[in-house]
Write a protein that holds these residues in place. Structure first.
Motif, PDB file in Angstrom:
ATOM      1  N   MET A 193     -41.408  35.478 -88.552  1.00 12.43           N
ATOM      2  CA  MET A 193     -42.419  36.033 -88.811  1.00 12.43           C
ATOM      3  C   MET A 193     -43.122  36.968 -90.062  1.00 12.43           C
ATOM      4  SD  MET A 193     -39.611  39.464 -86.837  1.00 12.43           S
ATOM      5  CE  MET A 193     -39.065  40.859 -88.011  1.00 12.43           C
ATOM      6  N   LEU A 194     -43.610  36.280 -90.777  1.00 12.46           N
ATOM      7  CA  LEU A 194     -44.012  36.814 -91.725  1.00 12.46           C
ATOM      8  C   LEU A 194     -45.565  36.919 -91.165  1.00 12.46           C
ATOM      9  CD1 LEU A 194     -44.351  37.341 -95.088  1.00 12.46           C
ATOM     10  CD2 LEU A 194     -45.353  34.545 -94.870  1.00 12.46           C
ATOM     11  N   LEU A 195     -46.106  36.372 -90.486  1.00 14.52           N
ATOM     12  CA  LEU A 195     -47.754  36.422 -90.141  1.00 14.52           C
ATOM     13  C   LEU A 195     -47.453  36.615 -88.173  1.00 14.52           C
ATOM     14  CD1 LEU A 195     -49.276  33.305 -92.189  1.00 14.52           C
ATOM     15  CD2 LEU A 195     -49.539  36.396 -92.370  1.00 14.52           C
ATOM     16  N   PRO A 196     -48.550  37.224 -88.328  1.00 15.27           N
ATOM     17  CA  PRO A 196     -48.404  37.328 -86.834  1.00 15.27           C
ATOM     18  C   PRO A 196     -49.213  36.110 -85.556  1.00 15.27           C
ATOM     19  CG  PRO A 196     -50.610  38.707 -87.565  1.00 15.27           C
ATOM     20  CD  PRO A 196     -49.354  38.261 -88.668  1.00 15.27           C
ATOM     21  N   ASP A 197     -48.580  36.253 -84.336  1.00 15.75           N
ATOM     22  CA  ASP A 197     -49.184  35.021 -84.562  1.00 15.75           C
ATOM     23  C   ASP A 197     -49.398  34.992 -82.434  1.00 15.75           C
ATOM     24  OD1 ASP A 197     -46.447  34.741 -82.727  1.00 15.75           O
ATOM     25  OD2 ASP A 197     -46.630  32.921 -83.979  1.00 15.75           O
TER      26      ASP A 197
END
Length: 84
Positions: free
Chosen positions: A1-5
């Protein structure tokens, strides 16, 4: 959950939450004040562990610095490793 997807909203990612915190931060504040700001303006159900991960991401990206118990917001263009 470091970057949005497609399953994680931008505000729920560490980078997104860090961006919101960085924009809401004054030039300097204590960690306690940052925690209060994070809980009241960004995510009122986040754990302290999530908050620390957000701070870690901001520190790795050189967007904040710390001196003892004070967090210092760094200017995006003020990277000391780049010389002109």
């Amino acid at each position: 959950m470091l970057l949005p997807d497609k399953f994680i909203a931008p505000a729920d990612s560490l980078v997104g939450a860090g961006l919101h915190l960085w924009h809401a931060m004054p030039s300097a504040m204590t960690i306690g004040e940052a925690w209060f700001l994070f809980r009241t303006r960004i995510d009122n159900q986040a754990s302290f562990f999530h908050f620390v991960l957000v701070l870690d991401v901001l520190f790795v990206l050189s967007l904040i610095d710390s001196e003892e118990n004070i967090l210092i917001r760094r200017d995006v263009n003020a990277d000391p490793t780049i010389s002109e």
